[in-house]
Design a protein around this motif. Structure first.
Motif, PDB file in Angstrom:
ATOM      1  N   ILE A 133       0.673  -1.224   0.062  1.00 44.99           N
ATOM      2  CA  ILE A 133      -0.022   0.092  -0.080  1.00 44.99           C
ATOM      3  C   ILE A 133       0.962   1.262   0.262  1.00 44.99           C
ATOM      4  O   ILE A 133       1.888   1.214   0.682  1.00 44.99           O
ATOM      5  N   ARG A 135      -0.789   4.595  -0.432  1.00 45.39           N
ATOM      6  CA  ARG A 135      -1.750   5.766  -0.313  1.00 45.39           C
ATOM      7  C   ARG A 135      -3.101   5.259   0.551  1.00 45.39           C
ATOM      8  O   ARG A 135      -3.777   4.217   0.098  1.00 45.39           O
ATOM      9  N   CYS A 144     -10.229   4.913   1.600  1.00 45.98           N
ATOM     10  CA  CYS A 144      -9.751   4.271   0.180  1.00 45.98           C
ATOM     11  C   CYS A 144      -8.390   3.792   0.215  1.00 45.98           C
ATOM     12  O   CYS A 144      -7.491   4.611   0.480  1.00 45.98           O
ATOM     13  N   GLU A 146      -4.804   2.432  -1.466  1.00 45.28           N
ATOM     14  CA  GLU A 146      -4.590   2.255  -2.984  1.00 45.28           C
ATOM     15  C   GLU A 146      -3.151   1.507  -2.822  1.00 45.28           C
ATOM     16  O   GLU A 146      -2.198   1.789  -1.804  1.00 45.28           O
ATOM     17  N   THR A 147      -2.650   0.747  -3.715  1.00 50.50           N
ATOM     18  CA  THR A 147      -1.496  -0.287  -3.610  1.00 50.50           C
ATOM     19  C   THR A 147      -0.717   0.505  -4.494  1.00 50.50           C
ATOM     20  O   THR A 147      -0.962   1.133  -5.523  1.00 50.50           O
ATOM     21  N   GLY A 150      -1.717   0.171  -8.154  1.00 53.14           N
ATOM     22  CA  GLY A 150      -2.792   1.153  -8.794  1.00 53.14           C
ATOM     23  C   GLY A 150      -4.109   0.474  -8.227  1.00 53.14           C
ATOM     24  O   GLY A 150      -5.146   0.742  -8.302  1.00 53.14           O
ATOM     25  N   GLU A 151      -4.216  -0.973  -7.568  1.00 54.07           N
ATOM     26  CA  GLU A 151      -5.172  -1.465  -6.888  1.00 54.07           C
ATOM     27  C   GLU A 151      -6.092  -0.532  -5.775  1.00 54.07           C
ATOM     28  O   GLU A 151      -5.081   0.078  -5.159  1.00 54.07           O
ATOM     29  N   LYS A 152      -7.243  -0.412  -5.751  1.00 53.39           N
ATOM     30  CA  LYS A 152      -7.937   0.545  -4.910  1.00 53.39           C
ATOM     31  C   LYS A 152      -9.094  -0.439  -4.110  1.00 53.39           C
ATOM     32  O   LYS A 152      -9.818  -1.249  -4.761  1.00 53.39           O
ATOM     33  N   ASP A 153      -9.376  -0.388  -2.858  1.00 57.10           N
ATOM     34  CA  ASP A 153     -10.530  -0.887  -2.293  1.00 57.10           C
ATOM     35  C   ASP A 153     -11.006  -0.020  -1.220  1.00 57.10           C
ATOM     36  O   ASP A 153     -10.252   0.866  -0.547  1.00 57.10           O
TER      37      ASP A 153
END
Length: 348
Positions: A133, A135, A144, A146-147, A150-153
């Protein structure tokens, strides 16, 4: 009611936090992300590429429990002993510092990562590795995350259990919240860690190894590079496993080489091993591990166990207690109680 909780970090604090939360709120959705390739954190166990039964603990070597914590956390150790995850240490360790009378020492026959995996299973977690991660942002009363890829959850609660300098390296709302609170930022910046390297050597079955003295592990003094060595399978009381050896470097060596990569440092360590034990055969394989953030040398002021960076955003781990298993247990208890406040449930 909290619905989704993200645990960041694959070490003991995150795993035990998950187990504690699961026991109190079975319906809670728990997610665990870690940037590494497997569970353990600094309770890391590495396996030989040629023989998975040949393994070595590259981080924590054994667990020492003083009487005070034996009384407080005894139920956890009893659980692990009953499950065969831990057993009393019977190996001979040379140069170990004298400890409080009544202190007990434990080893993990299957490797220390088995402790973490035990609590991950208890928490019914499906860990996702390779998730680095970068952000964390506040969005509509949720978080939210972010890795690096660019993956987000989205999560209701985020628990950061990685080393404190890595928390300070995050961007987004988390960085803004820390920077706006000068006292918080100062206290986070004051958390310090030692640095060291570990070297694991994997040998063929039937190989006889000796430390030249009647011990299975030895604290080393007067060496500019090495501080600790153990014939690891014997240290763990797993003499039927193929032989393996672990070396830990001194803190001064770790600090002096902290900007180098494991690939750069490995030849230095391998050469030193050859000088120390020229009679040993060539290992089947070697693993060099860099612990940039090894043990906590200066914890967060007041050792609170965990802190609230913002609503629903927590930080915990040994940086907020102390660097041993009891410190991780205390932090996990603190984190779980904060998360459970909304349900008026507490960890006993």
């Amino acid at each position: 009611m909290t619905e989704r909780v993200l645990l960041v970090g694959g070490g003991l604090t995150a795993a035990l936090t998950g187990a504690l939360l699961r026991s109190k709120l079975p319906s809670l959705e728990l997610v665990l992300w870690d940037k590494a390739r497997g569970a353990g954190g600094r309770m890391s166990t590495s396996r030989s590429q040629g023989d998975p039964n040949c393994k070595v603990d590259l981080g924590c070597q054994y667990i020492s429990v003083v009487p005070q914590y034996e009384q407080i956390h005894g139920h956890i150790f009893e659980e692990l002993l009953g499950a065969g995850i831990l057993k009393q240490m019977s190996c001979r360790v040379g140069g170990m510092k004298a400890m409080e009378e009544g202190t007990k020492h434990y080893v993990a026959p299957g490797g220390v990562s088995s402790i973490v995996k035990h609590f991950i299973a208890q928490a019914k977690l499906n860990p996702q590795f390779g998730k680095h991660i970068t952000r964390v942002d506040r969005k509509d009363n949720q978080w939210c995350v972010e890795t690096q890829s660019g993956e987000k959850d989205i999560f209701d609660v985020v628990v950061l259990t990685m080393p404190v300098p890595q928390i300070l390296g995050l961007s987004g709302t988390v960085a803004k919240s820390i920077n706006e609170n000068k006292s918080l930022r100062h206290n986070l910046e004051e958390v310090k860690y030692s640095s060291r390297y570990a070297l694991g050597l994997f040998f063929d079955s039937g190989t006889h190894l000796s430390l030249k003295t009647d011990v299975d592990a030895q604290y080393i003094t007067g060496d500019s590079i090495m501080r600790f060595v153990a014939i690891d399978n014997q240290k763990r009381g797993s003499n039927d496993d193929p032989p393996s050896v672990v070396f830990h470097t001194s803190v001064p060596f770790g600090i002096g080489h902290v900007d180098k990569t494991p690939q750069e440092v490995e030849p230095i360590l391998v050469n030193r091993v050859k000088e120390m034990f020229p009679e040993w055969p060539q290992p089947l394989s070697v693993k060099c591990q860099k612990w940039k953030f090894s043990q906590v040398s200066s914890a967060f002021t007041g050792v609170p166990g965990c802190i609230k960076i913002a609503e629903g955003l927590l930080a915990g781990g040994d940086g907020f207690t102390h660097s041993n298993m009891d410190g991780c247990i205390e932090s996990a208890n603190s984190i779980a109680n904060v998360v459970l406040q909304c349900s008026n449930t507490k960890i006993n």
